[in-house]
Design a protein around this motif. Sequence first.
Motif, mmCIF file in Angstrom:
data_model
loop_
_atom_site.group_PDB
_atom_site.id
_atom_site.type_symbol
_atom_site.label_atom_id
_atom_site.label_comp_id
_atom_site.label_asym_id
_atom_site.label_seq_id
_atom_site.Cartn_x
_atom_site.Cartn_y
_atom_site.Cartn_z
ATOM 1 N N GLN A 145 0.827 -1.205 0.000
ATOM 2 C CA GLN A 145 0.000 0.000 0.000
ATOM 3 C C GLN A 145 0.868 1.264 0.000
ATOM 4 N N PRO A 156 -3.483 6.192 -0.520
ATOM 5 C CA PRO A 156 -4.469 5.134 -0.325
ATOM 6 C C PRO A 156 -4.652 4.811 1.145
ATOM 7 N N THR A 162 -7.977 3.409 -2.009
ATOM 8 C CA THR A 162 -7.016 2.417 -2.506
ATOM 9 C C THR A 162 -7.373 1.987 -3.923
ATOM 10 N N VAL A 182 -2.541 -4.267 2.776
ATOM 11 C CA VAL A 182 -3.581 -3.238 2.804
ATOM 12 C C VAL A 182 -4.096 -3.127 4.242
#
Length: 283
Positions: A145, A156, A162, A182
């Motif tokens: 990420q 994000p 994202t 993430v």
Amino acid sequence: MKILSIQSAVAYGHVGNSAAVFPLQRIGVDVVPVYTVNFSNHTGYGAWRGPMIDPSDVREVITGIRERGIMPQIDAVLSGYQGGEGIADVIIDAVAQLKAENPDAVYACDPVMGNAKSGCFVAPAIPDLLRDRVVPVADIITPNQFELGYLTGTEPADLESTLASVDAAMAMGPSTVLVTSVERPDRDEGTIEMLAVDGKGAWLVTTPHLPMKANGSGDVTAALFTAHYVGTGDAKLALERTVSSVFDLLQTTLDADDRELRLIEAQERYANPRMQFAARQVR
């Protein structure tokens, strides 16, 4: 399937090709490894020995491979950590040569730069080089990420932002994006996620967040996802297989209380993933 993997190598531990090659072989992939460094151990120890391989020498190895006439057999090029900025040109040229001989081949780039906790840990020129020259020629990219944000100049955070960052990355050239690590602020406590996006949709998978840092796990992830995706064309299935295998590799390593990935002990989980995590479509 045959994959040309241009990555680092270490004698002790498992990062780069020293992490990617065996899992790929265990799922039946014929790997052609080309090394960009030959270190005693990964740089996370703060000290290491051994050479960074000169880009001209890396190019010579690839030229020798090409002279054997196997380029038309190669289905994908995979690249990861780039020790020096000169390697980028070598990789870009290898991809162009491969696609000239096999137009169906793909290039999967793991744009290794750093992470949210440590920041960038590569040479200062590498992030811009990846963003401006390497990622635009890639078909698949597998950033975490943090790296996704750097590549796209975005931040994000939640799922919506994202996905918007992924769209920005795909506008640069890649048709498939796997986002690792993430960490949405609204996710369930004690979890972490992975997101796969291609032209058919976007899929998110959630796993427990294991309390550990494992150098090389991203290299295994990029390798397995590339092979599964190239082999099936199914982002959801490739994501589920990859996450299942990597989670069990990390759990095996955590149970052993080892700093280095227990790559050999977890091998059955590459060949026969348990498929314990289901991905859900989010777009």
